[in-house]
Design a protein around this motif. Structure first.
Motif, PDB file in Angstrom:
ATOM      1  N   VAL A  60      -8.358 -26.788 -11.903  1.00  0.00           N
ATOM      2  CA  VAL A  60      -8.551 -25.800 -12.972  1.00  0.00           C
ATOM      3  C   VAL A  60      -9.023 -24.485 -12.377  1.00  0.00           C
ATOM      4  CG1 VAL A  60      -9.970 -25.179 -14.970  1.00  0.00           C
ATOM      5  CG2 VAL A  60      -8.997 -27.488 -14.801  1.00  0.00           C
ATOM      6  N   ARG A  61     -10.012 -24.549 -11.507  1.00  0.00           N
ATOM      7  CA  ARG A  61     -10.552 -23.343 -10.882  1.00  0.00           C
ATOM      8  C   ARG A  61      -9.499 -22.648 -10.035  1.00  0.00           C
ATOM      9  NH1 ARG A  61     -14.819 -25.453  -9.666  1.00  0.00           N
ATOM     10  NH2 ARG A  61     -14.274 -26.312  -7.619  1.00  0.00           N
ATOM     11  N   CYS A  62      -8.720 -23.429  -9.298  1.00  0.00           N
ATOM     12  CA  CYS A  62      -7.642 -22.875  -8.467  1.00  0.00           C
ATOM     13  C   CYS A  62      -6.637 -22.119  -9.322  1.00  0.00           C
ATOM     14  CB  CYS A  62      -6.961 -23.999  -7.688  1.00  0.00           C
ATOM     15  SG  CYS A  62      -5.426 -23.522  -6.862  1.00  0.00           S
ATOM     16  N   LEU A  63      -6.192 -22.725 -10.414  1.00  0.00           N
ATOM     17  CA  LEU A  63      -5.191 -22.106 -11.279  1.00  0.00           C
ATOM     18  C   LEU A  63      -5.740 -20.843 -11.941  1.00  0.00           C
ATOM     19  CD1 LEU A  63      -3.768 -25.373 -12.837  1.00  0.00           C
ATOM     20  CD2 LEU A  63      -2.496 -23.770 -11.391  1.00  0.00           C
ATOM     21  N   LEU A  64      -7.007 -20.876 -12.335  1.00  0.00           N
ATOM     22  CA  LEU A  64      -7.617 -19.683 -12.921  1.00  0.00           C
ATOM     23  C   LEU A  64      -7.674 -18.554 -11.897  1.00  0.00           C
ATOM     24  CD1 LEU A  64     -10.527 -21.270 -14.997  1.00  0.00           C
ATOM     25  CD2 LEU A  64      -8.389 -20.303 -15.867  1.00  0.00           C
ATOM     26  N   ASP A  65      -8.044 -18.894 -10.663  1.00  0.00           N
ATOM     27  CA  ASP A  65      -8.105 -17.879  -9.603  1.00  0.00           C
ATOM     28  C   ASP A  65      -6.723 -17.305  -9.295  1.00  0.00           C
ATOM     29  OD1 ASP A  65     -10.826 -18.247  -9.387  1.00  0.00           O
ATOM     30  OD2 ASP A  65     -10.711 -19.569  -7.640  1.00  0.00           O
ATOM     31  N   LEU A  66      -5.685 -18.121  -9.496  1.00  0.00           N
ATOM     32  CA  LEU A  66      -4.316 -17.680  -9.232  1.00  0.00           C
ATOM     33  C   LEU A  66      -3.718 -16.902 -10.405  1.00  0.00           C
ATOM     34  CD1 LEU A  66      -2.932 -20.898  -7.480  1.00  0.00           C
ATOM     35  CD2 LEU A  66      -3.325 -18.666  -6.395  1.00  0.00           C
ATOM     36  N   GLY A  67      -4.457 -16.817 -11.504  1.00  0.00           N
ATOM     37  CA  GLY A  67      -4.009 -16.001 -12.631  1.00  0.00           C
ATOM     38  C   GLY A  67      -3.401 -16.748 -13.795  1.00  0.00           C
TER      39      GLY A  67
ATOM     40  N   ASN B 111      -2.738 -18.200 -17.381  1.00  0.00           N
ATOM     41  CA  ASN B 111      -3.059 -17.680 -18.708  1.00  0.00           C
ATOM     42  C   ASN B 111      -3.753 -18.756 -19.539  1.00  0.00           C
ATOM     43  OD1 ASN B 111      -3.175 -16.470 -21.207  1.00  0.00           O
ATOM     44  ND2 ASN B 111      -0.967 -16.377 -21.529  1.00  0.00           N
ATOM     45  N   VAL B 112      -5.050 -18.583 -19.793  1.00  0.00           N
ATOM     46  CA  VAL B 112      -5.817 -19.595 -20.526  1.00  0.00           C
ATOM     47  C   VAL B 112      -5.438 -19.635 -22.003  1.00  0.00           C
ATOM     48  CG1 VAL B 112      -7.786 -19.476 -18.972  1.00  0.00           C
ATOM     49  CG2 VAL B 112      -7.690 -17.954 -20.946  1.00  0.00           C
ATOM     50  N   ASN B 113      -4.798 -18.595 -22.500  1.00  0.00           N
ATOM     51  CA  ASN B 113      -4.462 -18.525 -23.918  1.00  0.00           C
ATOM     52  C   ASN B 113      -3.064 -19.041 -24.239  1.00  0.00           C
ATOM     53  OD1 ASN B 113      -6.970 -17.292 -24.620  1.00  0.00           O
ATOM     54  ND2 ASN B 113      -6.191 -15.339 -23.853  1.00  0.00           N
ATOM     55  N   CYS B 114      -2.394 -19.579 -23.253  1.00  0.00           N
ATOM     56  CA  CYS B 114      -1.047 -20.125 -23.478  1.00  0.00           C
ATOM     57  C   CYS B 114      -1.140 -21.405 -24.314  1.00  0.00           C
ATOM     58  CB  CYS B 114      -0.390 -20.418 -22.135  1.00  0.00           C
ATOM     59  SG  CYS B 114       1.344 -20.884 -22.266  1.00  0.00           S
ATOM     60  N   LEU B 115      -0.284 -21.523 -25.315  1.00  0.00           N
ATOM     61  CA  LEU B 115      -0.286 -22.680 -26.208  1.00  0.00           C
ATOM     62  C   LEU B 115       0.814 -23.663 -25.831  1.00  0.00           C
ATOM     63  CD1 LEU B 115      -0.634 -20.829 -29.652  1.00  0.00           C
ATOM     64  CD2 LEU B 115      -2.469 -21.658 -28.164  1.00  0.00           C
ATOM     65  N   ASN B 116       0.508 -24.961 -25.918  1.00  0.00           N
ATOM     66  CA  ASN B 116       1.569 -25.947 -25.752  1.00  0.00           C
ATOM     67  C   ASN B 116       2.345 -26.061 -27.062  1.00  0.00           C
ATOM     68  OD1 ASN B 116       0.062 -27.580 -27.474  1.00  0.00           O
ATOM     69  ND2 ASN B 116      -0.592 -29.004 -25.877  1.00  0.00           N
ATOM     70  N   TYR B 117       3.308 -26.981 -27.127  1.00  0.00           N
ATOM     71  CA  TYR B 117       4.146 -27.065 -28.324  1.00  0.00           C
ATOM     72  C   TYR B 117       3.362 -27.505 -29.563  1.00  0.00           C
ATOM     73  CZ  TYR B 117       8.033 -26.790 -24.989  1.00  0.00           C
ATOM     74  OH  TYR B 117       8.897 -26.401 -23.999  1.00  0.00           O
TER      75      TYR B 117
ATOM     76  N   GLN C 107     -15.677 -23.395 -17.751  1.00  0.00           N
ATOM     77  CA  GLN C 107     -14.744 -22.477 -17.102  1.00  0.00           C
ATOM     78  C   GLN C 107     -13.765 -21.885 -18.105  1.00  0.00           C
ATOM     79  OE1 GLN C 107     -13.066 -23.487 -13.057  1.00  0.00           O
ATOM     80  NE2 GLN C 107     -13.940 -25.477 -13.545  1.00  0.00           N
ATOM     81  N   LEU C 108     -13.265 -22.733 -18.999  1.00  0.00           N
ATOM     82  CA  LEU C 108     -12.240 -22.295 -19.937  1.00  0.00           C
ATOM     83  C   LEU C 108     -12.821 -21.571 -21.143  1.00  0.00           C
ATOM     84  CD1 LEU C 108      -9.924 -25.427 -19.806  1.00  0.00           C
ATOM     85  CD2 LEU C 108      -9.530 -23.194 -18.763  1.00  0.00           C
ATOM     86  N   PHE C 109     -14.002 -21.973 -21.590  1.00  0.00           N
ATOM     87  CA  PHE C 109     -14.616 -21.342 -22.761  1.00  0.00           C
ATOM     88  C   PHE C 109     -14.826 -19.846 -22.527  1.00  0.00           C
ATOM     89  CE2 PHE C 109     -18.320 -19.854 -25.130  1.00  0.00           C
ATOM     90  CZ  PHE C 109     -17.993 -20.237 -26.422  1.00  0.00           C
ATOM     91  N   GLU C 110     -15.302 -19.495 -21.352  1.00  0.00           N
ATOM     92  CA  GLU C 110     -15.612 -18.101 -21.048  1.00  0.00           C
ATOM     93  C   GLU C 110     -14.374 -17.221 -21.039  1.00  0.00           C
ATOM     94  OE1 GLU C 110     -17.528 -18.333 -17.308  1.00  0.00           O
ATOM     95  OE2 GLU C 110     -19.378 -19.227 -18.083  1.00  0.00           O
ATOM     96  N   ARG C 111     -13.229 -17.814 -20.716  1.00  0.00           N
ATOM     97  CA  ARG C 111     -11.999 -17.022 -20.543  1.00  0.00           C
ATOM     98  C   ARG C 111     -11.064 -17.077 -21.754  1.00  0.00           C
ATOM     99  NH1 ARG C 111     -13.604 -19.113 -15.705  1.00  0.00           N
ATOM    100  NH2 ARG C 111     -13.390 -17.813 -13.818  1.00  0.00           N
ATOM    101  N   THR C 112     -11.240 -18.068 -22.604  1.00  0.00           N
ATOM    102  CA  THR C 112     -10.335 -18.233 -23.746  1.00  0.00           C
ATOM    103  C   THR C 112     -10.698 -17.261 -24.862  1.00  0.00           C
ATOM    104  OG1 THR C 112     -10.080 -20.590 -23.220  1.00  0.00           O
ATOM    105  CG2 THR C 112      -9.432 -19.890 -25.432  1.00  0.00           C
ATOM    106  N   ALA C 113      -9.672 -16.664 -25.461  1.00  0.00           N
ATOM    107  CA  ALA C 113      -9.901 -15.731 -26.570  1.00  0.00           C
ATOM    108  C   ALA C 113     -10.697 -16.423 -27.674  1.00  0.00           C
ATOM    109  CB  ALA C 113      -8.569 -15.232 -27.119  1.00  0.00           C
ATOM    110  N   GLN C 114     -11.635 -15.696 -28.270  1.00  0.00           N
ATOM    111  CA  GLN C 114     -12.548 -16.291 -29.247  1.00  0.00           C
ATOM    112  C   GLN C 114     -11.804 -16.963 -30.392  1.00  0.00           C
ATOM    113  OE1 GLN C 114     -15.580 -13.611 -30.567  1.00  0.00           O
ATOM    114  NE2 GLN C 114     -16.529 -15.073 -31.970  1.00  0.00           N
ATOM    115  N   GLU C 115     -10.736 -16.332 -30.853  1.00  0.00           N
ATOM    116  CA  GLU C 115      -9.989 -16.893 -31.986  1.00  0.00           C
ATOM    117  C   GLU C 115      -9.202 -18.147 -31.615  1.00  0.00           C
ATOM    118  OE1 GLU C 115      -7.409 -13.614 -30.153  1.00  0.00           O
ATOM    119  OE2 GLU C 115      -9.529 -13.977 -30.597  1.00  0.00           O
ATOM    120  N   LEU C 116      -9.129 -18.469 -30.323  1.00  0.00           N
ATOM    121  CA  LEU C 116      -8.385 -19.645 -29.878  1.00  0.00           C
ATOM    122  C   LEU C 116      -9.306 -20.771 -29.386  1.00  0.00           C
ATOM    123  CD1 LEU C 116      -5.462 -17.952 -27.890  1.00  0.00           C
ATOM    124  CD2 LEU C 116      -5.384 -18.964 -30.191  1.00  0.00           C
ATOM    125  N   ARG C 117     -10.586 -20.650 -29.647  1.00  0.00           N
ATOM    126  CA  ARG C 117     -11.516 -21.678 -29.171  1.00  0.00           C
ATOM    127  C   ARG C 117     -11.616 -22.860 -30.124  1.00  0.00           C
ATOM    128  NH1 ARG C 117     -16.301 -17.512 -27.219  1.00  0.00           N
ATOM    129  NH2 ARG C 117     -15.226 -16.750 -25.328  1.00  0.00           N
TER     130      ARG C 117
END
Length: 307
Positions: free
Chosen positions: A232-239, A241-247, A267-277
């Motif tokens: 998770v940390r690796c992917l976040l460091d690589l850029g 998108n935490v706000n991407c939605l699955n199907y 890790q994800l809470f801090e980066r995810t848009a508030q309306e998507l938490r």
């Protein structure tokens, strides 16, 4: 029957949760059947067969036909057999005599080419020779996997490096190409927890936010499913998108609900848009968030039969 002589090379990027060394060897993945039915062909018989098929390198006549046309009942050519049994000199000889010849791309009944088998048996020298001789890296086996897919699934850094260095022309399409389970190379490397391969794939241009075709998970969704905080940390460091939605309309953060790893959740809470938490109202049933056994990439298929 599986190939018993798959070498344990230092170049391999091991995922110790999914594959463990045993007696100095690496166990093959249980769903992979590498030998294509070699029970009827003993090693001493194999050597005899190769000796009988010796070809004069200077003779370009019909003497090629006996060994190029020979196949087992499972569709394996002499080149397939030489690779499976790690008869390297025999394999190199046939490759040398078959430069840009269709023989190099013949597929057995599992649709495996010589290139697939060279990756499975972790023989990067043969992978390189096959590619330089004209073996097509875009061909897929009966699971839709190219040789690069297999390298990513097995964590073979050596074979991965050889393929990516020698397939620049087709690299973009191969990296993004999904197998029959809807997973591309990045998904396979992520599912199996191979951090080095994930980093290399992104550096080579793989779309870090690509969605697998079964349920629309990105590599980040998969990392949460695996409960792998390092990934998770690796992917976040690589850029990623935490706000991407699955199907189903879930972000990676949504998938932390009902799961124990607080490091991933933070890790994800801090980066995810508030309306998507918050979980979508219509999809708040925790039964949709059950943990899955992700030891096999096929388990991501959301379509279940016989239930």
């Amino acid at each position: 029957m599986d190939v018993h002589r798959v070498s344990n090379h230092n170049q391999m990027d091991y995922n110790l949760d999914n594959m463990e060394p045993k007696h100095g060897k690496m166990l093959p993945c249980p769903e992979d059947r590498f030998d294509s039915g070699l029970d009827s062909l003993k090693e001493d018989e194999l050597v005899t067969e190769f000796e009988d098929m010796t070809v004069d390198a200077h003779d370009h006549t019909q003497e090629y036909e006996p060994w190029r046309n020979a196949v087992t009942e499972d569709g394996d050519t002499p080149l397939h057999l030489a690779i499976i049994h790690e008869a390297t000199e025999h394999a190199l000889h046939m490759i040398k005599l078959s430069h840009n010849h269709p023989f190099l791309n013949l597929q057995n009944h599992q649709r495996q080419t010589a290139l697939h088998l060279a990756v499975i048996t972790e023989q990067p020298l043969l992978v390189e020779k096959l590619l330089k001789a004209g073996c097509d890296p875009r061909l897929t086996d009966d699971s839709g996997n190219t040789a690069l897919h297999i390298a990513c699934k097995r964590g073979s850094l050596a074979c991965f490096g050889v393929i990516t260095q020698n397939c620049q022309r087709h690299l973009t399409s191969i990296v993004s190409f999904p197998n029959y389970n809807g997973h591309n190379c990045l998904h396979l490397a992520s599912i199996n927890g191979y951090i080095s391969l994930v980093e290399n794939l992104v550096q080579l241009g793989a779309d870090i936010n690509a969605q697998e075709q079964c349920s629309g998970r990105t590599a980040l969704h998969l990392a949460v499913d695996l409960q792998n905080p390092t990934l998770v940390r690796c992917l976040l460091d690589l850029g990623a998108n935490v706000n991407c939605l699955n199907y189903g309309g879930f972000t990676a953060y949504h998938l932390t609900y009902g799961r124990q790893n607080e490091e991933i959740r933070c890790q994800l809470f801090e980066r995810t848009a508030q309306e998507l938490r918050e979980l979508p109202d219509s999809e708040s049933d925790e039964s949709d968030m059950e943990d899955l056994d992700l030891s096999e990439d096929e388990l991501y298929d959301d379509i279940k039969f016989g239930k």
